[in-house]
Design an enzyme around this catalytic site. Structure first.
Site, short mmCIF file in Angstrom:
data_model
loop_
_atom_site.label_atom_id
_atom_site.label_comp_id
_atom_site.label_asym_id
_atom_site.label_seq_id
_atom_site.Cartn_x
_atom_site.Cartn_y
_atom_site.Cartn_z
N THR A 119 49.72 42.83 48.71
CA THR A 119 49.83 43.78 48.78
C THR A 119 49.38 44.94 47.47
OG1 THR A 119 52.14 45.23 49.09
CG2 THR A 119 51.04 43.90 51.02
N GLY A 120 48.70 45.87 47.41
CA GLY A 120 48.71 46.39 45.82
C GLY A 120 47.65 45.37 44.89
N ALA A 121 47.12 44.82 45.78
CA ALA A 121 45.40 43.26 44.86
C ALA A 121 45.21 43.92 44.08
CB ALA A 121 45.91 41.84 45.69
N SER A 171 44.99 46.43 41.68
CA SER A 171 44.57 46.12 39.95
C SER A 171 45.91 45.81 39.65
CB SER A 171 44.92 47.82 39.61
OG SER A 171 45.74 48.05 39.70
N GLY A 172 46.43 45.91 38.12
CA GLY A 172 47.52 45.37 36.92
C GLY A 172 47.76 44.88 37.74
N ILE A 173 49.13 44.39 38.08
CA ILE A 173 50.33 43.17 38.55
C ILE A 173 49.58 42.48 39.90
CG2 ILE A 173 52.26 42.25 38.62
CD1 ILE A 173 53.26 45.02 37.49
N GLY A 174 49.43 42.72 40.82
CA GLY A 174 48.77 42.45 41.51
C GLY A 174 48.12 41.56 41.45
N SER A 206 62.61 46.63 40.44
CA SER A 206 62.01 46.66 38.75
C SER A 206 63.65 46.93 38.16
CB SER A 206 61.57 48.42 38.74
OG SER A 206 61.20 49.34 37.57
N TYR A 243 61.77 56.95 42.80
CA TYR A 243 60.84 55.46 42.81
C TYR A 243 62.49 54.80 42.61
CZ TYR A 243 58.96 51.45 40.07
OH TYR A 243 58.01 50.39 39.67
#
Ligand SMILES: NC(=O)C1=CN([C@@H]2O[C@H](COP(=O)(O)OP(=O)(O)OC[C@H]3O[C@@H](n4cnc5c(N)ncnc54)[C@H](OP(=O)(O)O)[C@@H]3O)[C@@H](O)[C@H]2O)C=CC1
Ligand SMILES: CC(C)CCC[C@@H](C)[C@H]1CC[C@H]2C3=C(CC[C@]12C)[C@@]1(C)CCC(=O)C[C@@H]1CC3
Length: 334
Positions: free
Chosen positions: A8-10, A12-15, A171, A193
Site C-alpha cells: 500500500t502507498g506504493a 512514492s517514497g519508501i513504498g 515510526s 500521527y
C-alpha cells in the site's frame, strides 16, 4: 511458485523504493501496487518496468482512508489472487504538521539532542479532521483502513496451511504517551500521527497473538528519517534546501538518518528474506545507515503493554462492526 506481494502507498517514497528492491531480489514476484491515485500508480509502474522489463506488476485502486474503497479493493483482490504472501502496510499520512521551533532550539543544546533527531519527540504536532466515514483521518488511513483490509483478506492470508506475512511501516515517532486507549482515534490531541503509529505497533503484537497459530505473522519496521513527500511537507521547501547539508552532516553521527527511500526500505526488504520462525513479535525492526553509508537492520524491543494491545484489538473489532453496519445501511438507502 511465485510470491504474491501487495504494497500500500506504493507510488512514492519508501513504498516505491521497496518495490524496486523486491523486484531486484526476486524477478518472479507478482507485485501489486495498491494506490489511491491511479495516475501516480501508472507512473510508478512505468518507472519500475524500465529497470525490470519482464516484471509482473499489477495495479489496484485502494484508498485506505475510505471504508468503501477498502471493501471494494478487497473484493477485487479475492477475485484476482488465491493467496497473498506478503502484505506491506506502508501507506501513511501526516497532515498539517507543525514543528515547535522553540523546542527544536532548546533541544539542540540539550543532552537529548540525538534522541530528538531520531524520534522528533516533543517537536511535532498535527491538525487532524474527520473523514467522510466519520473517523479521524490519520487513524483511518494509518491504522484502521489497514486493519479492515487484513480482516477482509483473511481468506487469502495463509490459506491451506501456508504462511503469510504482514509488515507495517511504523515510526520512531510512535510513542506510548501520545496514545490513549480511551481515545484510540486521537480525537482529543495534537499528535494523531504518533498515536496511530503506536497503535500499529500494538496491533501487530495482538495480530501475532491471535493469528500465528494459523500461519499469519506480523512485524513492524521503522525506516528512520527519510526525505519523502511526507517529510518535505513538514517544513517549507527552501528551509529543507538550506538545511540539507546539515542533515547529511548529522547522518555521520546518528544511524537513524537513513535519508534516501532506498535506505529507508532496508528493514522492509530484510524482512522479506527472513523466515517467519526467526521473527520477534515484540521487536521493531529499524532501517539504519552508518556514517559510511552502510545499510543494516536492527531489532529493538517495543515499549508495549500486552493487555492494552488486547483491548485495542477488541475495540478495533467493535469499530469494524459499526462501520460495516453503517456501510450496509448506506447501501440499502441508495
Ligand atoms: N519519511 C519518513 O521519514 C518516515 C516515514 N514513515 C512512514 O513511511 C510510510 C511511507 O511514507 P513516505 O514514503 O515517507 O511518504 P510518501 O508521502 O512518499 O508516501 C506515502 C504513500 O502513502 C500513500 N497514501 C497516503 N494516503 C493514502 C490513502 N488514503 N490511501 C492509499 N494510499 C495513501 C501516498 O499516496 P499519494 O501519493 O496518493 O499521496 C504515498 O504513496 C508512511 O506510513 C510513513 O508514516 C515512518 C517513519 C519515517
Ligand atoms: C537540522 C535541523 C536544524 C532541522 C531538522 C529538524 C526537524 C524538522 C526533524 C528532526 C527530527 C525529524 C524527524 C521527523 C521529521 C523531521 C524532524 C522533526 C519524523 C517525524 C518524520 C516522520 C516519522 O515518522 C519519524 C521522523 C522522526 C524524526
Amino acid at each position: 511458485m511465485e510470491k504474491v506481494v501487495l504494497v500500500t502507498g506504493a507510488n512514492s517514497g519508501i513504498g516505491l523504493a521497496l518495490c524496486e528492491r523486491l523486484l531486484t531480489e526476486d524477478s518472479q514476484l507478482l507485485l501489486c501496487l495498491a494506490c489511491r491515485n491511479m495516475k501516480r500508480a501508472e507512473d510508478a509502474r512505468s518507472a519500475l518496468l524500465t529497470s525490470h522489463i519482464n516484471a509482473h506488476i499489477d495495479l489496484l485502486h485502494l484508498d485506505v482512508g475510505s471504508v468503501q474503497s477498502v471493501l471494494a479493493a478487497a473484493q477485487e483482490l479475492k477475485a484476482r489472487y488465491n493467496r497473498i504472501d506478503f502484505l506491506y502496510l506502508n501507506a501513511g499520512i501526516m497532515p498539517n504538521p507543525q514543528v515547535d521551533v522553540k523546542a527544536l532550539f532548546k533541544g539542540l543544546f540539550s543532552r537529548n539532542v540525538i534522541n530528538m533527531f531520531a524520534t522528533a519527540e516533543g517537536l511535532l504536532t498535527q491538525q487532524d479532521r474527520l473523514n467522510s466515514d466519520g473517523l479521524q483521518e490519520v487513524f483511518a488511513t494509518n491504522l484502521f483502513g489497514h486493519f479492515l483490509l487484513i480482516r477482509e483478506l483473511e481468506p487469502l492470508l495463509c490459506p491451506g496451511g501456508q504462511t503469510s506475512r504482514i509488515v507495517w511501516t511504523s515510526s520512531s515517532n510512535a510513542r506510548r504517551s501520545a496514545f490513549s486507549i480511551e481515545d484510540i482515534q486521537h480525537r482529543n490531541g495534537m499528535e494523531p500521527y504518533s498515536s496511530s503509529k503506536y497503535a500499529s505497533d500494538m496491533l501487530s503484537l495482538a495480530l501475532n497473538r491471535h493469528k500465528n497459530s494459523q500461519g499469519l505473522f506480523s512485524s513492524v519496521i521503522c525506516p528512520g528519517l527519510v526525505m519523502t513527500n511526507l517529510t518535505y511537507g513538514i517544513l517549507p521547501s527552501f528551509f529543507w534546501t538550506l538545511i540539507m547539508p546539515i542533515m547529511w552532516l548529522i547522518r555521520i553521527f546518528t544511524n537513524t538518518f537513513t535519508l534516501t527511500p532506498y535506505n529507508g526500505a532496508e528493514a522492509l526488504h530484510w524482512l522479506f528474506v527472513q523466515n517467519s520462525e526467526s521473527l520477534d513479535p515484540r521487536a521493531k525492526y529499524h532501517s539504519l545507515t552508518s556514517g559510511l553509508g552502510k545499510n543494516y537492520t536492527q531489532p529493538q524491543q517495543m515499549d508495549i503493554d500486552e493487555q492494552m494491545s488486547e483491548i485495542l484489538y477488541s475495540k478495533l473489532l467493535e469499530l469494524e462492526k459499526v462501520v460495516r453496519k453503517k456501510q450496509s445501511e448506506g447501501n440499502v438507502d441508495k
